[in-house]
Design an enzyme around this catalytic site. Structure first.
Site, PDB file in Angstrom:
ATOM      1  CD  GLU A  46      -3.153  -1.037   2.163  1.00 24.69           C
ATOM      2  OE1 GLU A  46      -3.677   0.144   2.121  1.00 24.69           O
ATOM      3  OE2 GLU A  46      -3.449  -1.882   2.992  1.00 24.69           O
ATOM      4  CB  THR A  51      -1.454   4.236  -7.398  1.00 27.92           C
ATOM      5  OG1 THR A  51      -2.204   3.636  -6.429  1.00 27.92           O
ATOM      6  CG2 THR A  51      -2.211   5.413  -7.806  1.00 27.92           C
ATOM      7  NE  ARG A 181      -3.855  -2.785  -1.024  1.00 24.46           N
ATOM      8  CZ  ARG A 181      -2.723  -2.979  -1.453  1.00 24.46           C
ATOM      9  NH1 ARG A 181      -1.969  -2.797  -2.482  1.00 24.46           N
ATOM     10  NH2 ARG A 181      -2.078  -3.983  -0.423  1.00 24.46           N
ATOM     11  CG  ASP A 203       2.918  -3.466  -8.771  1.00 24.22           C
ATOM     12  OD1 ASP A 203       3.521  -3.393  -7.772  1.00 24.22           O
ATOM     13  OD2 ASP A 203       1.366  -3.537  -8.821  1.00 24.22           O
ATOM     14  CD  GLN A 207       0.914  -7.234   0.534  1.00 24.89           C
ATOM     15  OE1 GLN A 207       1.456  -7.541  -0.606  1.00 24.89           O
ATOM     16  NE2 GLN A 207       0.133  -6.048   0.597  1.00 24.89           N
TER      17      GLN A 207
END
Length: 217
Positions: A46, A51, A181, A203, A207
């Site tokens: 995040e 994005t 998201r 990308d 995590q």
């Protein structure tokens, strides 16, 4: 003399032509590879990596088709549910009361057991409850302090556009997609061209369980 004899051999000449084609191809690939820019986006979950990929796809590539946008519909509703559950949970922790007391029990019963089916459509009853909750001053007070707890960065945008998501058979827009998201699993590659250079954007999930895959990019 031996070389002159060999150069007239049809098999040797054919092999020579083949070698030349291979060498020309290798030079061409090397030239293309020099124009290829590979970008690997790394960072915590995040942190905005996905994005950036979406923005590059919209600005420099083909953008999102109607089918692509439909694929984000279920995630949009999941974002709304998860964000409102986080707000309601933290209202209790922060000692913030609902402006409309009846919404507290309704939110507990109506949100915490709600789910979005595989079809991607959220029922109107739950959507109407989300709309009432978002208008509640207590919910707004808590959201204003959302930096103190975990909530999706796009939550405010999605709630402010909730009315348009209540229209039957609505299709998310590219702008909606930017604010949704979706957790990245594995490696997502996006290719685009800019100023005579080809870019490959990778990308990778941020995590901890995904970080071992970074080395494969």
């Amino acid at each position: 003399m031996g070389n002159a004899v060999c150069s007239n051999d049809p098999e040797v000449r054919a092999q020579s032509r083949t070698n030349k084609r291979i060498e020309d191809s290798l030079r061409g690939w090397a030239k293309d590879d020099r124009r290829l820019v590979k970008l690997l986006l790394l960072g915590a979950g995040e942190s905005g990596k996905s994005t950036i990929v979406k923005q590059m796809k919209i600005i420099h590539s083909t953008g999102f088709s109607e089918e692509d946008c439909l694929g984000f519909k279920r995630s949009l509703f999941m974002n709304l549910l998860e964000s409102m559950c986080a707000i309601v949970d933290n209202m209790g922790l922060m000692g913030i009361d609902f402006e409309n007391p009846s919404l507290e029990e309704r939110s507990r019963n109506g949100l915490f057991y709600a789910s979005v089916p595989a079809s991607g459509d959220l029922d109107q009853h739950t959507l109407q409850l989300l709309e009432r909750l978002w208008k509640d001053r207590g919910v707004q007070r808590c959201f204003e302090q959302s930096s103190a707890f975990h909530i999706s960065d796009g939550a405010g945008y999605l709630f402010n556009h909730l009315k348009q998501y209540m229209v039957p058979d609505f299709i998310p827009t590219a702008k909606d997609v930017l604010h949704i998201r979706v957790r990245t699993h594995g490696i997502i590659e996006t290719a685009f061209r800019y100023r005579n250079s080809d870019f490959q954007l990778f990308d990778v999930g941020g995590q901890r369980s995904e970080r071992r895959k970074w080395i494969h990019c």
